[in-house]
Design a protein around this motif. Structure first.
Motif, short mmCIF file in Angstrom:
data_model
loop_
_atom_site.label_atom_id
_atom_site.label_comp_id
_atom_site.label_asym_id
_atom_site.label_seq_id
_atom_site.Cartn_x
_atom_site.Cartn_y
_atom_site.Cartn_z
N LEU A 66 0.84 -1.20 0.00
CA LEU A 66 0.00 0.00 0.00
C LEU A 66 0.87 1.25 0.00
N LEU A 67 1.92 1.23 0.79
CA LEU A 67 2.86 2.35 0.83
C LEU A 67 3.50 2.57 -0.55
N LEU A 68 3.90 1.48 -1.18
CA LEU A 68 4.50 1.56 -2.52
C LEU A 68 3.51 2.16 -3.52
N MET A 69 2.27 1.73 -3.49
CA MET A 69 1.25 2.26 -4.40
C MET A 69 0.99 3.74 -4.15
N LEU A 70 0.94 4.14 -2.88
CA LEU A 70 0.72 5.55 -2.56
C LEU A 70 1.87 6.43 -3.04
N LEU A 71 3.09 5.94 -2.89
CA LEU A 71 4.24 6.71 -3.37
C LEU A 71 4.25 6.82 -4.90
N LEU A 72 3.92 5.72 -5.58
CA LEU A 72 3.83 5.76 -7.05
C LEU A 72 2.75 6.74 -7.49
N LEU A 73 1.63 6.72 -6.80
CA LEU A 73 0.54 7.64 -7.11
C LEU A 73 0.97 9.09 -6.88
N PHE A 132 4.09 10.37 -6.95
CA PHE A 132 5.05 10.82 -7.96
C PHE A 132 4.42 10.94 -9.35
N THR A 133 3.31 10.25 -9.58
CA THR A 133 2.62 10.34 -10.86
C THR A 133 1.73 11.57 -10.92
N ILE A 134 1.00 11.83 -9.86
CA ILE A 134 0.00 12.91 -9.86
C ILE A 134 0.61 14.28 -9.57
N ARG A 135 1.65 14.35 -8.78
CA ARG A 135 2.22 15.63 -8.34
C ARG A 135 2.52 16.62 -9.47
N PRO A 136 3.18 16.21 -10.56
CA PRO A 136 3.46 17.20 -11.62
C PRO A 136 2.19 17.79 -12.24
N PHE A 137 1.17 16.96 -12.39
CA PHE A 137 -0.09 17.45 -12.95
C PHE A 137 -0.79 18.40 -11.97
N TRP A 138 -0.71 18.09 -10.68
CA TRP A 138 -1.31 18.94 -9.66
C TRP A 138 -0.62 20.30 -9.62
N VAL A 139 0.70 20.32 -9.70
CA VAL A 139 1.45 21.58 -9.70
C VAL A 139 1.08 22.41 -10.93
#
Length: 151
Positions: free
Chosen positions: A49-56, A58-65
């Protein structure tokens, strides 16, 4: 960041974040291997779960910014339309992880060579935070110099 060959490179901050995250997940999985058998499965689930949250993240952050920057540009455009109604300007952002995405640079058409950096906190709190005049000039000499400070 890109190198001279056009290859995409990780910014040092991103590389550090990614490395620390990978190490943390690996340590979590190693610890779960060392735990007693009855809680090992639960610890593997937590690690996954921790791995999935971290992948999520790092994937979503650039779009959110990017989304946040577009909203800030709209707010700054509205502010400048009210403050300088009959003028034209270009808004840009400094690229790279080291730059604050809430700081936007404005260059006015009638004042070439001057750059004003605005900090957009919210729609009611927009202010100039940095002034970049041409060499030999003082910020106070600019036509669009504002000395207000953000709260």
């Amino acid at each position: 960041m890109k190198n001279l060959k056009g290859e995409i490179l990780l910014h040092p901050i991103t590389a550090i974040e990614t490395t620390v995250s990978i190490i943390f997940v690996i340590v979590t999985f190693i610890i779960s291997l060392l735990l007693p058998k009855k809680i090992r499965k639960l610890s593997f689930i937590i690690g996954a779960l921790l791995l999935m949250l971290l992948l999520l993240y790092f994937t979503i952050r650039p779009f959110w910014v990017d989304y946040q920057v577009s909203k800030k540009m709209e707010l700054l455009n509205q502010y400048l339309r009210v403050k300088y109604p009959h003028q034209e300007w270009a808004i840009s952002r400094q690229e790279g992880r080291q730059y604050n995405p809430h700081h936007l640079e404005v260059e006015f058409e009638n004042e070439k060579g001057w750059k004003y950096t605005y900090l957009i906190v919210n729609e009611k709190n927009i202010c100039q935070s940095i002034w970049t005049p041409p060499e030999g000039k003082l910020p106070e000499e600019g036509k669009h110099f504002e000395s207000n400070h953000c709260e």
